[in-house]
Every structure is written in structure tokens, then in C-alpha cells.
Design a protein around this motif. Structure first.
Motif, PDB file in Angstrom:
ATOM      1  N   LYS A  36      -4.252  -7.203   3.349  1.00 37.43           N
ATOM      2  CA  LYS A  36      -4.804  -6.032   2.668  1.00 37.43           C
ATOM      3  C   LYS A  36      -5.662  -6.475   1.479  1.00 37.43           C
ATOM      4  O   LYS A  36      -6.743  -5.928   1.244  1.00 37.43           O
ATOM      5  CB  LYS A  36      -3.658  -5.125   2.203  1.00 37.43           C
ATOM      6  CG  LYS A  36      -4.134  -3.757   1.776  1.00 37.43           C
ATOM      7  CD  LYS A  36      -2.982  -2.880   1.367  1.00 37.43           C
ATOM      8  CE  LYS A  36      -3.504  -1.579   0.783  1.00 37.43           C
ATOM      9  NZ  LYS A  36      -2.466  -0.765   0.202  1.00 37.43           N
ATOM     10  N   PHE A  71       0.933 -10.259  -5.854  1.00 38.21           N
ATOM     11  CA  PHE A  71       1.419  -9.298  -6.845  1.00 38.21           C
ATOM     12  C   PHE A  71       0.754  -7.968  -6.567  1.00 38.21           C
ATOM     13  O   PHE A  71      -0.460  -7.914  -6.443  1.00 38.21           O
ATOM     14  CB  PHE A  71       1.107  -9.725  -8.276  1.00 38.21           C
ATOM     15  CG  PHE A  71       1.464  -8.622  -9.249  1.00 38.21           C
ATOM     16  CD1 PHE A  71       2.767  -8.432  -9.661  1.00 38.21           C
ATOM     17  CD2 PHE A  71       0.489  -7.724  -9.692  1.00 38.21           C
ATOM     18  CE1 PHE A  71       3.095  -7.389 -10.517  1.00 38.21           C
ATOM     19  CE2 PHE A  71       0.822  -6.677 -10.549  1.00 38.21           C
ATOM     20  CZ  PHE A  71       2.121  -6.519 -10.952  1.00 38.21           C
ATOM     21  N   PRO A  72       1.472  -6.859  -6.444  1.00 35.96           N
ATOM     22  CA  PRO A  72       2.940  -6.744  -6.382  1.00 35.96           C
ATOM     23  C   PRO A  72       3.500  -7.484  -5.155  1.00 35.96           C
ATOM     24  O   PRO A  72       2.796  -7.672  -4.167  1.00 35.96           O
ATOM     25  CB  PRO A  72       3.161  -5.244  -6.265  1.00 35.96           C
ATOM     26  CG  PRO A  72       1.909  -4.601  -6.749  1.00 35.96           C
ATOM     27  CD  PRO A  72       0.817  -5.536  -6.391  1.00 35.96           C
ATOM     28  N   GLY A  73       4.768  -7.861  -5.276  1.00 35.98           N
ATOM     29  CA  GLY A  73       5.371  -8.726  -4.271  1.00 35.98           C
ATOM     30  C   GLY A  73       5.323  -8.220  -2.847  1.00 35.98           C
ATOM     31  O   GLY A  73       5.217  -9.004  -1.914  1.00 35.98           O
ATOM     32  N   LYS A  74       5.375  -6.870  -2.667  1.00 40.53           N
ATOM     33  CA  LYS A  74       5.496  -6.357  -1.302  1.00 40.53           C
ATOM     34  C   LYS A  74       4.149  -6.115  -0.627  1.00 40.53           C
ATOM     35  O   LYS A  74       4.092  -5.754   0.545  1.00 40.53           O
ATOM     36  CB  LYS A  74       6.286  -5.042  -1.330  1.00 40.53           C
ATOM     37  CG  LYS A  74       7.753  -5.259  -1.619  1.00 40.53           C
ATOM     38  CD  LYS A  74       8.469  -3.931  -1.782  1.00 40.53           C
ATOM     39  CE  LYS A  74       9.902  -4.136  -2.262  1.00 40.53           C
ATOM     40  NZ  LYS A  74      10.525  -2.875  -2.644  1.00 40.53           N
ATOM     41  N   ILE A  75       3.057  -6.304  -1.322  1.00 42.92           N
ATOM     42  CA  ILE A  75       1.742  -5.995  -0.729  1.00 42.92           C
ATOM     43  C   ILE A  75       1.339  -7.088   0.270  1.00 42.92           C
ATOM     44  O   ILE A  75       1.687  -8.262   0.090  1.00 42.92           O
ATOM     45  CB  ILE A  75       0.670  -5.828  -1.828  1.00 42.92           C
ATOM     46  CG1 ILE A  75      -0.551  -5.118  -1.272  1.00 42.92           C
ATOM     47  CG2 ILE A  75       0.275  -7.142  -2.460  1.00 42.92           C
ATOM     48  CD1 ILE A  75      -1.467  -4.546  -2.330  1.00 42.92           C
ATOM     49  N   GLU A  92       0.871 -11.777 -12.372  1.00 45.23           N
ATOM     50  CA  GLU A  92       1.220 -10.576 -13.155  1.00 45.23           C
ATOM     51  C   GLU A  92       0.243 -10.390 -14.307  1.00 45.23           C
ATOM     52  O   GLU A  92      -0.275  -9.304 -14.536  1.00 45.23           O
ATOM     53  CB  GLU A  92       2.631 -10.724 -13.741  1.00 45.23           C
ATOM     54  CG  GLU A  92       3.741 -10.485 -12.751  1.00 45.23           C
ATOM     55  CD  GLU A  92       5.119 -10.761 -13.360  1.00 45.23           C
ATOM     56  OE1 GLU A  92       6.071 -10.780 -12.602  1.00 45.23           O
ATOM     57  OE2 GLU A  92       5.210 -10.967 -14.585  1.00 45.23           O
ATOM     58  N   ALA A 111      -6.511  -5.121 -12.211  1.00 50.00           N
ATOM     59  CA  ALA A 111      -6.556  -5.291 -10.749  1.00 50.00           C
ATOM     60  C   ALA A 111      -5.359  -4.589 -10.127  1.00 50.00           C
ATOM     61  O   ALA A 111      -4.254  -4.610 -10.679  1.00 50.00           O
ATOM     62  CB  ALA A 111      -6.525  -6.772 -10.395  1.00 50.00           C
ATOM     63  N   SER A 112      -5.602  -3.983  -8.972  1.00 50.39           N
ATOM     64  CA  SER A 112      -4.524  -3.297  -8.276  1.00 50.39           C
ATOM     65  C   SER A 112      -3.537  -4.301  -7.684  1.00 50.39           C
ATOM     66  O   SER A 112      -2.338  -4.065  -7.650  1.00 50.39           O
ATOM     67  CB  SER A 112      -5.120  -2.430  -7.182  1.00 50.39           C
ATOM     68  OG  SER A 112      -4.125  -1.791  -6.482  1.00 50.39           O
ATOM     69  N   GLU A 162      -9.473  -4.758  -5.999  1.00 50.55           N
ATOM     70  CA  GLU A 162      -9.528  -3.358  -6.443  1.00 50.55           C
ATOM     71  C   GLU A 162      -9.231  -3.157  -7.926  1.00 50.55           C
ATOM     72  O   GLU A 162      -8.093  -2.916  -8.316  1.00 50.55           O
ATOM     73  CB  GLU A 162      -8.599  -2.489  -5.584  1.00 50.55           C
ATOM     74  CG  GLU A 162      -9.057  -2.448  -4.151  1.00 50.55           C
ATOM     75  CD  GLU A 162      -8.273  -1.452  -3.324  1.00 50.55           C
ATOM     76  OE1 GLU A 162      -7.379  -0.801  -3.858  1.00 50.55           O
ATOM     77  OE2 GLU A 162      -8.576  -1.324  -2.136  1.00 50.55           O
TER      78      GLU A 162
END
Lengths: 535, 111
Positions: A226, A218-222, A189, A197-198, A251
Motif C-alpha cells: 500500500k 509505521f503504523p505497524g499494521k499497514i 515514528e 506522513a500517513s 501520503e
């Protein structure tokens, strides 16, 4: 209009120019500036239409900034393509005036003014007013750019302060966390936040087989893929305790899309990764320290148990001299020796060694000691004694625990010895004539097996001048720094050469000889022996 | 870009209440300003409830500053509620509280 009238009229307008400038410099964005400038133009020239357009550089396309009429492509032909201030006046054309105003950021403002409503055409006064208003716009635009630059500088400075502050706070917070998952989530985080950072990722791999054991994003669902597939990413990693910890940032965000990570971003990532490493190492060292403390307490307890069992003083046997010693190693072994007065001139001589070390070994020695005192009261032959002790130890100890045990009941009047050796090192009987007898008769160690096999005993007589030496494997197996053992040979040679010494002196001498051999190496096992001499 | 961001908004008279969920970054900031711009002509107060947003970056903050400037020009104000301590410190350092205010609850603004 005469020149003095013109000057007078312009003087009257000065306040209005000043107000226009003040209006423009209060604007927060370019859209607002052009909108207000459009109104100023409209108030200054009563014309059919006003079109304001803007292009970011000489070669770029014009874009509409403010107009109440639709702009046609052909309208742009009125505008000069030169990179300098150009004001053109037309007669009998769609527009009466076209202006291209170069601005200080290399962009351009285009102005198209329609016909005056009274068809009077642009007077000298109008032309001068236009010149002044262009100057007003240019100055206001410079002021706007400076304000924007100043805001950006303040924002950038605050961002640097924020990064430093976050780095310090993160270090403190990470050091307080014990659960690794929470630690990783916080680290991700924070690093994503301070580098813009994305997304961020930690992959934990087994160092040897490279298998991924855990991954946190982070974020948790990424998705992990990817992040890993991103072309704009930076990485940092460290190894600890056979694991590889890999940090990835992907990114870097900008207001318009993404951009490359900077050297500072890489340094920040490395700093956070190092803080995570320090936290993991500290947690590991803390656990080790707690475990070490636990073991030390156990050893201390084991040592105190053993200390109470080992006799402080051996009985005096008429016609004999007896001495013994037990030097526990740092790890507290399970050696035990004793000499027990059984009455009627009989004495039990005991030497035992429990497998393993620590509290469990000490407790087993304690069990043996209690049982031994109990069984010895029944005046049993040593073979029966060994069988009973075997059953008891077998039942009361885990499968990997056993005791090697040597017992001899001495009838001090006759010198007769009733001996049993349950898997212990052979007792050494050195006759007066220097003959050496190994006493091995017996069976397996106590607690190893319980098949009911009888122990084999041995009866010998200790004559005047004969000596009996009992010991544990801590003596022949005492190692020096090159892992060379003291050995049975050296021990027997020492016995032969020094057996005439008084038992206490003999024991003190052999201990010194062992210590001389061991040198700077750590004592790996208990050193225990018993020396009986018949006068 | 991550799109793991959600926003729920409500209008109460002259106040726009936005409840965010997720990372306030480029995507999050853009969505907040987009939602704000839909209602800007009818409101002069905005309450951002950040109970479900624990992380913000400087791009997200730049969008919030943009919203603060627009509100200031219209004599409006931005309020934050349910701030995570880390976000609160971030806003403080970035100067957001010069123009915006932290409040205990949405109701305290609506009253």
C-alpha cells in the motif's frame, strides 16, 4: 424624519453597533459569526425571515449559513451576480431586501430579508442601519480572518520549532539505540510525525541479489504494498556493509485529504536516514573495536606464553658455537626453538612451527615444550620421540592444528647427530668443503595423522668446520611490499657466503638481510633460526 | 490514509473520557473531534488518555486545538493523561498546555 432626528437616533444606536461588533470579533469560527450576525439583524429589523448564505468565490455555489426557514433555489435569483456590494430593495416581492457583500478573502455573504412585521417597509433609518451593520460584519470578518491568519502563523512557527526539536532529539535517541529494529521503529515514528506522513516504511535489501531481508512499517499494521503503490511518496536510501536501506514516506496529510511532500519534508527524511546510517555505522565500528581489543588481548597473552617458552640463553657446548633467534610477528605465530642439555655431552636441538597463529598456537607450543622436556628424559631415539609427540599432539589439538618439527640429538663428543624431520623445512648442513646437504628424512607434521606410521630418522656426523642451520618458513617466505619472497635460494646463498661468521653475528646478519628485503612491508610471520658450528 | 486508530469513550457526569489507541493524525484527530462533538452539549470537561498513542502529527494537533477552543468558549477544559514524554514535549511546543492541562490520572479529574 428630519436629518437632525435621524442623526440623533443613529447616535443612540452607536453603542448597540459597538456591542454587535464586539460580539462578532469574539467568535472563533465562521458559523458562530454568521449565527450572531443573524441575531443582530433580527434585533435590528423586525422582519418575517432572514437568510444568510455564503459562497467562497464569485463562481462557486451559495451555501446556507444561517436561516430559520427553508431556502429555495428561486430565492437565489434575488441576489446580484456582480462582484461588488449590491443592496436591492423590493416592493411586493417575497423579500424586501437582498444584499451581496464582498468579503476580503474573495468570498461573499448573501443576505435576504423578508417583510417588516408591521408592513412599514424599510425606512431611511433602516437602510442606513443596514449599511452600518454590513460594515460591522465586514470589519468583524476581517478581524476573524486576521486572527485565523495569526493563529496559523503561530501554529506554523511552532511546527517548525517542533520539527527542529524532534530532529535533534531523534538524532540523540537513535545514537543511543543498539537494537536495529527499535532504531528503525523510532526513526519511522519520528519521520512520519514531523512530516505529517500517513505512513512510513524501511526496506532492507541485500545489495548484491536485491533480495529483501527485512521491512518495517509505521503504523505497524499497514501493508508494505500500500505504501509502495502510493502516488504521493518520497524516498531516501543509503548503502552500508553490502546492504541497501530504503526509506519511503507516503501520503502527506492535510486537514482536507492529502497533499504533496515539500522540499523540507525531503530534507527531513534525508536527515533522519543519515542519522540512522550514522547509528548503524557507529554500532558496527564499536563491535569491530571490541573485537580488535579482544584479539589484541589474546595476542598479548599468546606473546607472553611464547616468550616464557623461548629460551633466554642457549647452553654452552664445548667445541661448538651455537646461537638462535625468534622474532615474533605482530600476529604472534607458533614458532619454537630450543637447545636442551641432556647430560653426558648430549644436546637436543629443536625447531618447530605450529600451524595458525594466536593463543591456540601459543598453547600448542606450550604443550609441545612440556612434552618434549618430559620425553627427552628417557633418552629416546628422535624417531620414537616424534612418534610419541605425534600421538600426544594429535589427541590434544583440533583437526586443523599441527606442528612441523625438527629435532636433532647431538653427541658433542663424537659430533654424531640423530635427526628426525616431521614435516618441517629441511635442515641445512654445510660441510667445511662447502657441500650442502638437505636433511629431510622423517614423516608428516606432528598431530596431522595418527595411523601409526613410523618416522624415518637420519644419522649424520658433524665434523670440524661443519655448520648446521635450522629455520622456520618465516625466513624464506618473508615478503616485501610487492609480495616477493626472500626465497630458499637467497637464504642458502647467504648461508654459503657468511657461514664463517661467529653464529651470533651470522644470525644478526641474516636477520638484517631479511629486513632489508622486507623493507616497509609488515612482518607476516615469525622469524626463527638456530645456527650450530663445530670448531 | 491509515485507519489504524481506535477510540473508546465514557461519560462521567459532565466529563467525557476518551482513550485513544494509535497514531493521532488526520484520521485519529478527526475521530477524536467527532466523538467530542457527539457529547459537546452535555459536557464541559474532556480527559484524553493517550497511554496507547505514542505518535502524533501536527494535523492531529490541529484537531485537538479545535477541541480546546470549543471547550474554552463553553468554559470547559481539556485534560491529558498518560502522556508519552515525546508527545508531552510536542504538546508543550505546540502551545496546547496554554489551554489544556496534564493530569496524573483520569480519577483526578473525575473527583
Amino acid at each position: 424624519m428630519k436629518q437632525n432626528q435621524l442623526v440623533e437616533k443613529l447616535s443612540l444606536q452607536a453603542e448597540s453597533f459597538q456591542e454587535g461588533f464586539e460580539t462578532l470579533i469574539k467568535c472563533g469560527n465562521f458559523e458562530e459569526i454568521t449565527k450572531n450576525f443573524w441575531h443582530i439583524l433580527r434585533g435590528s429589523f423586525l422582519v418575517t425571515n432572514i437568510i444568510l448564505i455564503h459562497k467562497s468565490s464569485l463562481d462557486s455555489e451559495w451555501k446556507l449559513a444561517k436561516s430559520e426557514v427553508e431556502i429555495k433555489k428561486s430565492d437565489l435569483a434575488f441576489l446580484s451576480k456582480k462582484d461588488q456590494l449590491t443592496i436591492k430593495y423590493y416592493e411586493k416581492k417575497k423579500f424586501e431586501v437582498s444584499v451581496v457583500l464582498p468579503l476580503s478573502d474573495s468570498s461573499y455573504l448573501g443576505i435576504l430579508l423578508g417583510h417588516k412585521l408591521d408592513n412599514s417597509g424599510f425606512s431611511v433609518f433602516d437602510k442606513i442601519t443596514l449599511q452600518i451593520l454590513l460594515q460591522v460584519f465586514s470589519s468583524a470578518y476581517d478581524s476573524f480572518l486576521n486572527q485565523r491568519k495569526e493563529k496559523k502563523l503561530v501554529f506554523d512557527l511552532n511546527e517548525k520549532i517542533l520539527q527542529l526539536n524532534n530532529l535533534i532529539d531523534t538524532g540523540i535517541e537513535l545514537s543511543r539505540l543498539e537494537k536495529q529494529n527499535v532504531l528503525f521503529e523510532l526513526a519511522l515514528e519520528r519521520i512520519a510525525s514531523i512530516t505529517n506522513a500517513s505512513s512510513a516504511l524501511i526496506i532492507i535489501k541485500d545489495k548484491e541479489n536485491k533480495k529483501v531481508t527485512d521491512q518495517i512499517t509505521f503504523p505497524g499494521k499497514i501493508s508494505t504494498n500500500k505504501i509502495l503503490r502510493s502516488k504521493l511518496k518520497i524516498e531516501s536510501s543509503f548503502e552500508f556493509n553490502k546492504k541497501l536501506y530504503q526509506f519511503v514516506l507516503s501520503e502527506k496529510e492535510a486537514r482536507k485529504g492529502t497533499t504533496s511532500f515539500s522540499d523540507l519534508d525531503e530534507m527531513l527524511l534525508q536527515a533522519i536516514a543519515r542519522q540512522v546510517q550514522a547509528s548503524i555505522e557507529n554500532e558496527f565500528l564499536l563491535k569491530q573495536s571490541i573485537e580488535k581489543e579482544r584479539i589484541q588481548k589474546e595476542m598479548s597473552l599468546a606473546a607472553s606464553i611464547q616468550q616464557k617458552i623461548i629460551p633466554e640463553k642457549l647452553p654452552q657446548i664445548v667445541g661448538y658455537e651455537l646461537a638462535g633467534i625468534n622474532i615474533p610477528s605482530r600476529d604472534v605465530g607458533g614458532d619454537y626453538y630450543d637447545s636442551i642439555d641432556l647430560g653426558e655431552g648430549k644436546y637436543a636441538l629443536i625447531m618447530a612451527d605450529v600451524s595458525g597463529k594466536g593463543i591456540s598456537a601459543a598453547l600448542l607450543v606450550s604443550t609441545l615444550n612440556a612434552a618434549l622436556y618430559s620425553y627427552l628424559e628417557f633418552n629416546l631415539p628422535t624417531t620414537d620421540l616424534a612418534e610419541k609427540l605425534n600421538k600426544l599432539i594429535y589427541k590434544s589439538s583440533p583437526p586443523d592444528k599441527y606442528i612441523t618439527f625438527f629435532a636433532a640429538i647431538l653427541d658433542s663428543n663424537s659430533g654424531e647427530l640423530d635427526i628426525v624431520n616431521a614435516g618441517h623445512n629441511p635442515g641445512l648442513l654445510l660441510r667445511k668443503d662447502a657441500t650442502l646437504e638437505n636433511i629431510e628424512a622423517g614423516g608428516t607434521g606432528l598431530g596431522m595423522l595418527d595411523f601409526g606410521f613410523p618416522y624415518t630418522g637420519q644419522r649424520l656426523t658433524l665434523n670440524q668446520g661443519d655448520k648446521l642451520f635450522l629455520y622456520t618458513d618465516g625466513i624464506p617466505e618473508a615478503m616485501n611490499i610487492t609480495e616477493e619472497e626472500y626465497s630458499d635460494e637467497r637464504m642458502i646463498e647467504f648461508l654459503r657466503n657468511n657461514s664463517d661468521l661467529v653464529p651470533e653475528e651470522f644470525i644478526s646478519s641474516i636477520v638484517n638481510d631479511i629486513k632489508k628485503h622486507v623493507g616497509e612491508a609488515e612482518q607476516s610471520d615469525d622469524i626463527t633460526c638456530l645456527f650450530l658450528k663445530r670448531n | 490514509m491509515s485507519t489504524d486508530f481506535n477510540i473508546v469513550s465514557e461519560i462521567h457526569n459532565d466529563t467525557l473520557v476518551m482513550k485513544t489507541d494509535g497514531y493521532i493524525n488526520n484520521t485519529g484527530g478527526e475521530q477524536i473531534v467527532l466523538e467530542f462533538s457527539k457529547h459537546v452539549s452535555n459536557i464541559n470537561k474532556v480527559v484524553l488518555d493517550l497511554a496507547k498513542s505514542k505518535v502524533v502529527n501536527s494535523i492531529g494537533i490541529s484537531y485537538l486545538l479545535e477541541m480546546v477552543e470549543t471547550l474554552n468558549q463553553n468554559d470547559g477544559k481539556l485534560y491529558f493523561t498518560n502522556l508519552d514524554p515525546t508527545i508531552e514535549k510536542t504538546f508543550k511546543i505546540m502551545g496546547l498546555f496554554q489551554f489544556a492541562e496534564k493530569v496524573d490520572s483520569i480519577d483526578s479529574v473525575l473527583k
